[in-house]
Structure formats: C-alpha cells, structure tokens
Scaffold this motif. Structure first.
Motif, PDB file in Angstrom:
ATOM      1  N   ALA A 166       0.692   2.836  -3.766  1.00  0.00           N
ATOM      2  CA  ALA A 166       0.489   3.810  -2.687  1.00  0.00           C
ATOM      3  C   ALA A 166       1.183   5.134  -3.006  1.00  0.00           C
ATOM      4  O   ALA A 166       0.674   6.207  -2.684  1.00  0.00           O
ATOM      5  CB  ALA A 166       1.010   3.247  -1.364  1.00  0.00           C
ATOM      6  N   LEU A 167       2.323   5.066  -3.658  1.00  0.00           N
ATOM      7  CA  LEU A 167       3.028   6.289  -4.060  1.00  0.00           C
ATOM      8  C   LEU A 167       2.266   7.031  -5.148  1.00  0.00           C
ATOM      9  O   LEU A 167       2.402   8.241  -5.310  1.00  0.00           O
ATOM     10  CB  LEU A 167       4.442   5.941  -4.544  1.00  0.00           C
ATOM     11  N   GLY A 168       1.450   6.290  -5.888  1.00  0.00           N
ATOM     12  CA  GLY A 168       0.626   6.900  -6.928  1.00  0.00           C
ATOM     13  C   GLY A 168      -0.775   7.229  -6.470  1.00  0.00           C
ATOM     14  O   GLY A 168      -1.619   7.619  -7.282  1.00  0.00           O
ATOM     15  N   ARG A 170      -3.036   5.162  -5.358  1.00  0.00           N
ATOM     16  CA  ARG A 170      -4.024   4.127  -5.709  1.00  0.00           C
ATOM     17  C   ARG A 170      -4.224   3.101  -4.591  1.00  0.00           C
ATOM     18  O   ARG A 170      -5.054   2.203  -4.719  1.00  0.00           O
ATOM     19  CB  ARG A 170      -3.580   3.403  -6.991  1.00  0.00           C
ATOM     20  N   ALA A 171      -3.442   3.202  -3.538  1.00  0.00           N
ATOM     21  CA  ALA A 171      -3.550   2.298  -2.389  1.00  0.00           C
ATOM     22  C   ALA A 171      -2.995   3.035  -1.183  1.00  0.00           C
ATOM     23  O   ALA A 171      -2.487   4.150  -1.307  1.00  0.00           O
ATOM     24  CB  ALA A 171      -2.777   1.009  -2.654  1.00  0.00           C
ATOM     25  N   ALA A 172      -3.107   2.419  -0.020  1.00  0.00           N
ATOM     26  CA  ALA A 172      -2.572   3.027   1.211  1.00  0.00           C
ATOM     27  C   ALA A 172      -1.757   1.995   1.960  1.00  0.00           C
ATOM     28  O   ALA A 172      -2.093   0.804   1.974  1.00  0.00           O
ATOM     29  CB  ALA A 172      -3.707   3.551   2.086  1.00  0.00           C
ATOM     30  N   LEU A 173      -0.678   2.443   2.586  1.00  0.00           N
ATOM     31  CA  LEU A 173       0.195   1.567   3.358  1.00  0.00           C
ATOM     32  C   LEU A 173       0.041   1.855   4.846  1.00  0.00           C
ATOM     33  O   LEU A 173      -0.060   3.013   5.258  1.00  0.00           O
ATOM     34  CB  LEU A 173       1.655   1.776   2.944  1.00  0.00           C
ATOM     35  N   PHE A 174       0.057   0.796   5.648  1.00  0.00           N
ATOM     36  CA  PHE A 174      -0.120   0.942   7.092  1.00  0.00           C
ATOM     37  C   PHE A 174       1.164   1.445   7.757  1.00  0.00           C
ATOM     38  O   PHE A 174       2.258   0.953   7.488  1.00  0.00           O
ATOM     39  CB  PHE A 174      -0.505  -0.395   7.719  1.00  0.00           C
ATOM     40  N   ARG A 213       5.059  -1.031   6.796  1.00  0.00           N
ATOM     41  CA  ARG A 213       4.751  -1.023   5.364  1.00  0.00           C
ATOM     42  C   ARG A 213       4.946   0.383   4.790  1.00  0.00           C
ATOM     43  O   ARG A 213       5.405   0.543   3.654  1.00  0.00           O
ATOM     44  CB  ARG A 213       3.324  -1.507   5.132  1.00  0.00           C
ATOM     45  N   ALA A 214       4.596   1.398   5.563  1.00  0.00           N
ATOM     46  CA  ALA A 214       4.760   2.777   5.098  1.00  0.00           C
ATOM     47  C   ALA A 214       6.239   3.112   4.903  1.00  0.00           C
ATOM     48  O   ALA A 214       6.618   3.764   3.918  1.00  0.00           O
ATOM     49  CB  ALA A 214       4.119   3.746   6.080  1.00  0.00           C
ATOM     50  N   GLU A 215       7.084   2.655   5.846  1.00  0.00           N
ATOM     51  CA  GLU A 215       8.517   2.903   5.695  1.00  0.00           C
ATOM     52  C   GLU A 215       9.054   2.187   4.463  1.00  0.00           C
ATOM     53  O   GLU A 215       9.903   2.719   3.741  1.00  0.00           O
ATOM     54  CB  GLU A 215       9.271   2.437   6.942  1.00  0.00           C
ATOM     55  N   GLY A 230       3.984  11.869  -2.147  1.00  0.00           N
ATOM     56  CA  GLY A 230       2.698  11.366  -2.637  1.00  0.00           C
ATOM     57  C   GLY A 230       2.260  10.074  -1.985  1.00  0.00           C
ATOM     58  O   GLY A 230       1.196   9.540  -2.332  1.00  0.00           O
ATOM     59  N   LEU A 231       3.060   9.548  -1.041  1.00  0.00           N
ATOM     60  CA  LEU A 231       2.741   8.276  -0.413  1.00  0.00           C
ATOM     61  C   LEU A 231       1.469   8.374   0.421  1.00  0.00           C
ATOM     62  O   LEU A 231       1.360   9.207   1.308  1.00  0.00           O
ATOM     63  CB  LEU A 231       3.904   7.818   0.474  1.00  0.00           C
ATOM     64  N   LYS A 232       0.530   7.507   0.153  1.00  0.00           N
ATOM     65  CA  LYS A 232      -0.735   7.475   0.888  1.00  0.00           C
ATOM     66  C   LYS A 232      -0.621   6.449   2.016  1.00  0.00           C
ATOM     67  O   LYS A 232      -0.257   5.299   1.785  1.00  0.00           O
ATOM     68  CB  LYS A 232      -1.878   7.100  -0.054  1.00  0.00           C
ATOM     69  N   THR A 233      -0.892   6.879   3.247  1.00  0.00           N
ATOM     70  CA  THR A 233      -0.765   5.986   4.397  1.00  0.00           C
ATOM     71  C   THR A 233      -2.038   5.992   5.232  1.00  0.00           C
ATOM     72  O   THR A 233      -2.873   6.889   5.134  1.00  0.00           O
ATOM     73  CB  THR A 233       0.415   6.398   5.303  1.00  0.00           C
ATOM     74  N   THR A 234      -2.161   4.973   6.073  1.00  0.00           N
ATOM     75  CA  THR A 234      -3.251   4.870   7.037  1.00  0.00           C
ATOM     76  C   THR A 234      -2.779   3.950   8.146  1.00  0.00           C
ATOM     77  O   THR A 234      -1.600   3.576   8.192  1.00  0.00           O
ATOM     78  CB  THR A 234      -4.537   4.338   6.365  1.00  0.00           C
ATOM     79  N   THR A 235      -3.667   3.593   9.058  1.00  0.00           N
ATOM     80  CA  THR A 235      -3.319   2.631  10.107  1.00  0.00           C
ATOM     81  C   THR A 235      -4.223   1.418   9.996  1.00  0.00           C
ATOM     82  O   THR A 235      -5.387   1.526   9.585  1.00  0.00           O
ATOM     83  CB  THR A 235      -3.466   3.228  11.515  1.00  0.00           C
ATOM     84  N   SER A 236      -3.677   0.288  10.377  1.00  0.00           N
ATOM     85  CA  SER A 236      -4.468  -0.933  10.392  1.00  0.00           C
ATOM     86  C   SER A 236      -5.633  -0.792  11.365  1.00  0.00           C
ATOM     87  O   SER A 236      -6.754  -1.225  11.090  1.00  0.00           O
ATOM     88  CB  SER A 236      -3.575  -2.114  10.781  1.00  0.00           C
ATOM     89  N   ALA A 237      -5.372  -0.147  12.500  1.00  0.00           N
ATOM     90  CA  ALA A 237      -6.418   0.009  13.513  1.00  0.00           C
ATOM     91  C   ALA A 237      -7.606   0.798  12.982  1.00  0.00           C
ATOM     92  O   ALA A 237      -8.769   0.476  13.270  1.00  0.00           O
ATOM     93  CB  ALA A 237      -5.834   0.702  14.742  1.00  0.00           C
TER      94      ALA A 237
END
Length: 271
Positions: A166-168, A170-174, A213-215, A230-237
């Motif tokens: 997620a920091l790169g 390539r993924a996202a953290l909730f 997860r984002a924290e 660079g952290l990629k985040t989103t929400t589960s909802a």
C-alpha cells in the motif's frame, strides 16, 4: 513432550514449531504443500479434509498435545471440516488441543468483545471459523480456542507485506477496518503457554492496541523509514465488501493468565 502442529508450514505454525524445538520438545509438523522449513521438525504431508488420514497420523504420532492452525480463506472444508477432523482425532488419542480461531467470527461493533461472547459471523470465512469452534467445543470440551487477530511479523509476513504494498501504491488499506494486531512470536509463545495449562474454552489472545489497517500502514512506514505520503487508502464500505469493520478483542484475561506478554502494534513497530 511430543507436540503435533497441524499447519506447520504456515506463518504461526512455523513459529510454534521453532519455539517448541528450541525448548527441546519433540515436534511433528504437517503441511499440505511446500514442506516445513523448520530444522528439527519431523514433517508429514497431511490433507486435513481426509478424516481417516488425520486419525491415522495422530494415532501414529501419539502426541501429548496438538496445536491446530490450518485454514484456507475461501475453503469451508479446510477451515471448518478440517478443524473437526483434528479435534476428533485428538480427543480419541486423549491429547491436549489448542485450536486457533479468529476475530473474523464476530460481526463487528465499537465495543470490545469479551472471551465468551458467541460468534456472530456476517461473511463466509467468519461462518467457517464459527462452525469450527462449534465442532471443536462439542467434540472436546477441554480444548482451548484461541481467538486472535491480524498476525504480524517481519517484512516477510502477509500483513506487513500488504502495508508495504500500500505504501508503494500496489494495494490499498482500509481506514474503517479496525483490528488488534499481535506479533507472531508473542502469539506462538502464548499458544505454548496454553498447551501447558488447563484452560478450556474461548480465549482472546491479541494485541492491546486497536488500530485501523491504514494506521498500521503508517506505523510500518515509520518503522522502515518510508514516506507515509504514498500510502494508498480506501474504505471497506466503498468497496462493497461484506465483512466486519470494527472488531476489538478484549485480551485482559489472557494478559492476566499467561506469562507471555502480548505487545501492542505501536511498540512492535516503533522506529
């Protein structure tokens, strides 16, 4: 003592094996594929969905205790049926059973879950873990059911790799999915403490820090000296996923009962 670790090729199972071997125990470990990469472990391939094969191996090994860790996220037959097969064979042999469960069997809420709260699954994996617990408790009332959370370790562990991805970008953290991460070495030590105890029933064994997860991703960034921007985040909802968001485990009973100290994720990932 002879210890049988079912699922020894996994992250937690491998660490349980390492600590038990270091303590001088005879350790037998099972794998489905890939083998067991722990020196000193007597390794056997085992399909836990094959009840006869599980019974045969337990009868041949004659373990004093069994630690049951196998699961596959999307396979009921491994997670639920496999747990029942291990419990049946272990009870038949008169061995001590430590069964690994998960916080995924809870629906999620702001208030922490106590050890004895009944499962309330809202998605298939949680339902499989709940079914596994029901089977184990019915077959072997003396077994301990370890309810744990996200298992972290070094950069090779699944949860830390997800944060690094997620920091790169390539993924996202909730940002809305909260758990109580636990270090794999702490959890393995706690499992071995429980092997030697007489505790029966469910027990929360997780870290004391509830974090999103984002924290956790930001803590990983600080630990490895990476730019958290660079952290990629989103929400589960927003993803449409149906699975629990806030699941906090109250592990105060385990903290009072066990000699192993369960460290929080902020301590574990301190720079």
């Amino acid at each position: 003592m002879t210890l049988l670790v079912v699922g020894a090729s996994g992250h937690l199972g491998g660490e349980v094996c390492r600590q038990a071997v270091a303590a001088g125990e005879r350790v037998v470990g099972t794998y489905h594929s890939g083998g067991v990469d722990v020196p000193g472990v007597e390794a056997h391939r085992l399909d836990v969905t094959d009840r006869a094969a599980v019974r045969d191996l337990v009868a041949r090994v004659r373990p004093d205790a069994v630690v049951s860790t196998p699961y596959r996220y999307a396979e009921w037959t491994v997670t639920a049926d496999g747990a029942a097969h291990v419990a049946y064979a272990t009870a038949e042999a008169g061995s001590r059973l430590v069964h690994l469960s998960s916080d995924a069997l809870h629906a999620g809420r702001p208030e922490p879950y106590a050890d004895d709260e009944p499962p309330s699954p809202i998605f298939p994996y949680g339902a499989a873990k709940a079914a596994a617990e029901t089977a184990v408790r019915a077959i072997d009332p003396g077994a301990v059911l370890v309810r744990t959370s996200l298992i972290v370790g070094d950069e090779r562990s699944k949860q830390i790799r997800l944060c690094l991805d997620a920091l790169g970008g390539r993924a996202a953290l909730f940002t809305d999915e909260i758990r109580c991460p636990v270090d794999v070495t702490d959890l393995a030590a706690a499992v071995l403490d429980l092997v030697d105890s007489r505790y029966a029933g469910p027990l929360n064994v997780a870290g004391p820090d509830p974090v999103s997860r984002a924290e956790m991703g930001r803590l990983v960034a600080a630990r490895f000296g990476l730019d958290p921007g660079g952290l990629k985040t989103t929400t589960s909802a927003s993803t449409g996923l149906v699975r629990p968001t806030e699941v906090r485990l109250d592990s105060s009973r385990a903290a009072a009962l066990l000699p192993t100290r369960l460290r929080g994720i902020r301590e574990l990932l301190a720079p």
